[in-house]
Design a protein around this motif. Structure first.
Motif, PDB file in Angstrom:
ATOM      1  N   ARG A  66     -49.052 -18.986 -46.697  1.00 26.66           N
ATOM      2  CA  ARG A  66     -47.697 -19.254 -47.204  1.00 26.66           C
ATOM      3  C   ARG A  66     -46.640 -18.889 -46.174  1.00 26.66           C
ATOM      4  N   GLN A  67     -46.794 -17.711 -45.568  1.00 22.68           N
ATOM      5  CA  GLN A  67     -45.819 -17.260 -44.572  1.00 22.68           C
ATOM      6  C   GLN A  67     -45.810 -18.183 -43.353  1.00 22.68           C
ATOM      7  N   GLN A  68     -46.988 -18.636 -42.933  1.00 23.40           N
ATOM      8  CA  GLN A  68     -47.058 -19.565 -41.808  1.00 23.40           C
ATOM      9  C   GLN A  68     -46.413 -20.903 -42.157  1.00 23.40           C
ATOM     10  N   ALA A  69     -46.634 -21.368 -43.389  1.00 24.87           N
ATOM     11  CA  ALA A  69     -46.035 -22.635 -43.817  1.00 24.87           C
ATOM     12  C   ALA A  69     -44.513 -22.513 -43.849  1.00 24.87           C
ATOM     13  N   ILE A  70     -44.013 -21.383 -44.317  1.00 20.36           N
ATOM     14  CA  ILE A  70     -42.558 -21.162 -44.335  1.00 20.36           C
ATOM     15  C   ILE A  70     -42.002 -21.177 -42.919  1.00 20.36           C
ATOM     16  N   ALA A  71     -42.706 -20.530 -41.990  1.00 18.41           N
ATOM     17  CA  ALA A  71     -42.249 -20.489 -40.598  1.00 18.41           C
ATOM     18  C   ALA A  71     -42.244 -21.885 -39.977  1.00 18.41           C
ATOM     19  N   ILE A  72     -43.282 -22.673 -40.229  1.00 19.91           N
ATOM     20  CA  ILE A  72     -43.356 -24.030 -39.694  1.00 19.91           C
ATOM     21  C   ILE A  72     -42.220 -24.887 -40.258  1.00 19.91           C
ATOM     22  N   HIS A  73     -41.995 -24.759 -41.560  1.00 19.41           N
ATOM     23  CA  HIS A  73     -40.940 -25.534 -42.215  1.00 19.41           C
ATOM     24  C   HIS A  73     -39.565 -25.128 -41.686  1.00 19.41           C
ATOM     25  N   ARG A  74     -39.370 -23.828 -41.496  1.00 19.68           N
ATOM     26  CA  ARG A  74     -38.088 -23.322 -40.975  1.00 19.68           C
ATOM     27  C   ARG A  74     -37.866 -23.800 -39.543  1.00 19.68           C
ATOM     28  N   ASP A  75     -38.911 -23.743 -38.713  1.00 19.75           N
ATOM     29  CA  ASP A  75     -38.795 -24.173 -37.318  1.00 19.75           C
ATOM     30  C   ASP A  75     -38.495 -25.672 -37.192  1.00 19.75           C
ATOM     31  N   SER A  76     -38.924 -26.442 -38.177  1.00 24.07           N
ATOM     32  CA  SER A  76     -38.656 -27.884 -38.149  1.00 24.07           C
ATOM     33  C   SER A  76     -37.317 -28.216 -38.798  1.00 24.07           C
ATOM     34  N   ARG A  77     -36.559 -27.204 -39.147  1.00 25.10           N
ATOM     35  CA  ARG A  77     -35.263 -27.340 -39.821  1.00 25.10           C
ATOM     36  C   ARG A  77     -35.385 -28.107 -41.131  1.00 25.10           C
ATOM     37  N   LEU A 104     -49.231 -25.140 -50.971  1.00 24.11           N
ATOM     38  CA  LEU A 104     -48.501 -24.016 -50.381  1.00 24.11           C
ATOM     39  C   LEU A 104     -47.000 -24.261 -50.439  1.00 24.11           C
ATOM     40  N   MET A 105     -46.597 -25.477 -50.165  1.00 22.91           N
ATOM     41  CA  MET A 105     -45.175 -25.825 -50.237  1.00 22.91           C
ATOM     42  C   MET A 105     -44.649 -25.672 -51.657  1.00 22.91           C
ATOM     43  N   ARG A 106     -45.436 -26.113 -52.626  1.00 20.22           N
ATOM     44  CA  ARG A 106     -45.040 -25.995 -54.030  1.00 20.22           C
ATOM     45  C   ARG A 106     -44.911 -24.541 -54.434  1.00 20.22           C
ATOM     46  N   ASP A 107     -45.864 -23.700 -53.998  1.00 19.77           N
ATOM     47  CA  ASP A 107     -45.837 -22.277 -54.328  1.00 19.77           C
ATOM     48  C   ASP A 107     -44.604 -21.576 -53.771  1.00 19.77           C
ATOM     49  N   THR A 108     -44.192 -21.988 -52.572  1.00 21.66           N
ATOM     50  CA  THR A 108     -43.072 -21.304 -51.921  1.00 21.66           C
ATOM     51  C   THR A 108     -41.735 -21.987 -52.174  1.00 21.66           C
ATOM     52  N   GLY A 109     -41.755 -23.132 -52.824  1.00 19.06           N
ATOM     53  CA  GLY A 109     -40.509 -23.824 -53.145  1.00 19.06           C
ATOM     54  C   GLY A 109     -39.958 -24.651 -51.995  1.00 19.06           C
ATOM     55  N   LEU A 110     -40.807 -25.014 -51.041  1.00 16.77           N
ATOM     56  CA  LEU A 110     -40.363 -25.832 -49.922  1.00 16.77           C
ATOM     57  C   LEU A 110     -40.344 -27.307 -50.319  1.00 16.77           C
ATOM     58  N   ILE A 111     -39.331 -28.026 -49.843  1.00 15.54           N
ATOM     59  CA  ILE A 111     -39.217 -29.455 -50.157  1.00 15.54           C
ATOM     60  C   ILE A 111     -39.096 -30.213 -48.859  1.00 15.54           C
TER      61      ILE A 111
END
Length: 111
Positions: A66-77, A104-111
């Motif tokens: 989850r933390q890695q997915a958040i970092a990847i999503h954040r880095d891609s703006r 993982l995106m669903r769990d962390t609320g990433l769209i």
């Protein structure tokens, strides 16, 4: 004819299993009727009790993903989707498919 009959998969107002189990837990607090509620919602009692036992467990490997997915999503703006996240996690040595990345995106609320 099709509007009158509910489809086979519709139980508990078409809720997912964890939502159905939460409803059973809420209803069974008033009276001790878990067996009847599980039968009514077609949920095995063993699944109900397993869910209650493992409800608060945190899996460290999933939390790391989850933390890695958040970092990847954040880095891609905010532009990385499930396929991009899965591809980059695979490059980092994690064995993740696109459906797990979507989870993982669903769990962390990433769209």
């Amino acid at each position: 004819m099709g509007e009158r009959y509910l489809k086979k998969g519709y139980r508990s107002l078409n809720a997912r299993q964890h939502q159905t189990i939460a409803l059973i837990e809420l209803l069974s607090r008033e009276q001790n009727i878990v067996k009847q509620l599980c039968h009514l919602f077609e949920i095995p009692r063993s699944s109900y009790h397993y869910h209650l036992k493992h409800r608060g467990l945190v899996k460290p490997e999933r939390e790391k993903l989850r933390q890695q997915a958040i970092a990847i999503h954040r880095d891609s703006r905010g532009s990385a989707g499930a396929r991009t996240i899965a591809g980059q996690l695979n490059q980092l040595g994690e064995n993740v498919g696109r459906y797990k990345a979507a989870s993982l995106m669903r769990d962390t609320g990433l769209i």
